[in-house]
Enzyme design. Sequence first.
Site, PDB file in Angstrom:
ATOM      1  N   ASP A   1     151.163   9.596  79.296  1.00  0.00           N
ATOM      2  CA  ASP A   1     152.062   8.528  79.753  1.00  0.00           C
ATOM      3  C   ASP A   1     152.313   7.481  78.679  1.00  0.00           C
ATOM      4  OD1 ASP A   1     152.256   9.654  82.288  1.00  0.00           O
ATOM      5  OD2 ASP A   1     150.545   8.512  83.056  1.00  0.00           O
TER       6      ASP A   1
ATOM      7  N   ARG B   1     139.508  -2.769  84.101  1.00  0.00           N
ATOM      8  CA  ARG B   1     140.905  -3.232  84.073  1.00  0.00           C
ATOM      9  C   ARG B   1     141.048  -4.706  83.723  1.00  0.00           C
ATOM     10  NH1 ARG B   1     142.124   1.488  82.715  1.00  0.00           N
ATOM     11  NH2 ARG B   1     142.802   2.931  84.308  1.00  0.00           N
TER      12      ARG B   1
ATOM     13  N   ASP C   1     145.319   0.286  89.926  1.00  0.00           N
ATOM     14  CA  ASP C   1     145.201  -0.267  88.581  1.00  0.00           C
ATOM     15  C   ASP C   1     146.329  -1.226  88.217  1.00  0.00           C
ATOM     16  OD1 ASP C   1     142.760   0.852  87.965  1.00  0.00           O
ATOM     17  OD2 ASP C   1     143.655   2.750  87.329  1.00  0.00           O
TER      18      ASP C   1
ATOM     19  N   SER D   1     144.344  13.768  86.395  1.00  0.00           N
ATOM     20  CA  SER D   1     144.502  12.445  85.809  1.00  0.00           C
ATOM     21  C   SER D   1     143.094  11.871  85.710  1.00  0.00           C
ATOM     22  CB  SER D   1     145.369  11.589  86.726  1.00  0.00           C
ATOM     23  OG  SER D   1     145.100  10.230  86.472  1.00  0.00           O
TER      24      SER D   1
HETATM   25  N1  ARG Z   1     140.387   5.289  92.365  1.00  0.00           N
HETATM   26  C1  ARG Z   1     139.759   4.688  91.256  1.00  0.00           C
HETATM   27  C2  ARG Z   1     139.991   3.192  91.294  1.00  0.00           C
HETATM   28  O1  ARG Z   1     140.928   2.749  91.887  1.00  0.00           O
HETATM   29  C3  ARG Z   1     140.147   5.297  89.944  1.00  0.00           C
HETATM   30  C4  ARG Z   1     141.577   5.125  89.526  1.00  0.00           C
HETATM   31  C5  ARG Z   1     141.974   5.771  88.230  1.00  0.00           C
HETATM   32  N2  ARG Z   1     141.772   7.172  88.318  1.00  0.00           N
HETATM   33  C6  ARG Z   1     142.322   8.105  87.534  1.00  0.00           C
HETATM   34  N3  ARG Z   1     141.948   9.322  87.767  1.00  0.00           N
HETATM   35  N4  ARG Z   1     143.196   7.846  86.613  1.00  0.00           N
HETATM   36  O2  ARG Z   1     139.233   2.435  90.718  1.00  0.00           O
END
Ligand code: ARG
Length: 400
Positions: free
Chosen positions: A14, A95, A124, A176
């Site tokens: 991405d 994050r 995120d 992902s």
């Molecule tokens: N569900 C998790 C969260 O919200 C991970 C999100 C990112 N996951 C990913 N496979 N890119 O913290």
Amino acid sequence: MTQKAVLGYSGGLDTSVMIHWLKENYHVDVVCVLVDVGQPLTNLDDAVTRARKNGAAKVVVVDAKDEFARDFVAPTLKANAMYEDVYPLATSIARPLIAKHLVAVAKAEGASFIAHGCTGKGNDQVRFEVTIRALAPEIKVIAPLREWTMTRAQEIEYAAKNHVLIPDVAKKSEFSTDENLWGRSVEAGVLENPENEVVEAAYAWTTSPLNAPDHPETVTIGFQAGVPVSVNGKQLGLAELVAYLNDVAGANGVGRVDHVENRLVGIKSREVYEAPAAITLITAKKALEALTLTRDVAHYKTQLEDKFAELAYDGLWYTPLREAISAFLDNVNQWVTGEVTVKLYKGGVILAGRTAPQSLYTKHLATYDVGDTFNHKSAAGFIDIWGLPSANASKVRKQH
Ligand code: ARG
């Protein structure tokens, strides 16, 4: 003068495509920022070179491992934080830190925009943007994944058409993923059907418990005020210690989580996590807390721990409530000092002893053997008063 956009760049599909897309659609110079929060960056140099070749005006790499460990992992461990009791929050807590560094570079570069690679249906985007808004409300956010309508396959096509270099794994993997020191998150592909068992290919940090060694790996973890400081007597910095435990616990199949999760944006999603160090450390720390905290504190703090996990998950890290809860937990954790031995064995973390200089476990009170100092006679009076309200109510109401 051309305006600048700072892009939170991971080197994945991405954000690689995004460099080109931002230039084409926003006519900006793109400054890529890659924040190292302990994700295995085997191809860091490749990612940086690719960003330049893909047209980035500048690439900034920030080594934030120790900062992540100190300011995010330590408070999260002090809270024994697990979202919905199973997810140790690796992605969630990285994050706000990444966003903080994006803001710092944006300010230094005089950028008008910050772009990120989060989708429009995940948590995120919320975590990034709530943090950016708190730290730099004047900067505008661009979320290309909310604007373009390309699927993964179409992105790969777009890359080919526009001579955008993408990492080889992007072409192969159906998943992902997101990784940092505290854990790895995996979703999409065959995992989207919760009926399916997790395929081995989804895992990268852990050996299947079925193939794990037949002998347990014994580790003794030393804690100082709720933070791990040593393994088997060897002092280690937190980032190093967590990385080490990810390796040894992962090799013994520890830390796999398969969960259908309630996202903040209202969707249920099937998520797989690998968090060998986090699961080992939380298990060990809870054992030390059982030794060192009073019953009232031990029971009361779980409410705040759950709230902490929810706030971290919901992108509310930089908030007065999260900070106030952390202050409470710092106080509680001042007593959580000592050593815990665990055996890592075929996916399990088996307690094998704990000691604390200020242990509240008092042998002469607990023993059924000689040397008992507990006043057995006072127990009768205690029960008399303790049971008085129920005895009285039963007598009056004649209900039981
Ligand atoms: N569900 C998790 C969260 O919200 C991970 C999100 C990112 N996951 C990913 N496979 N890119 O913290």
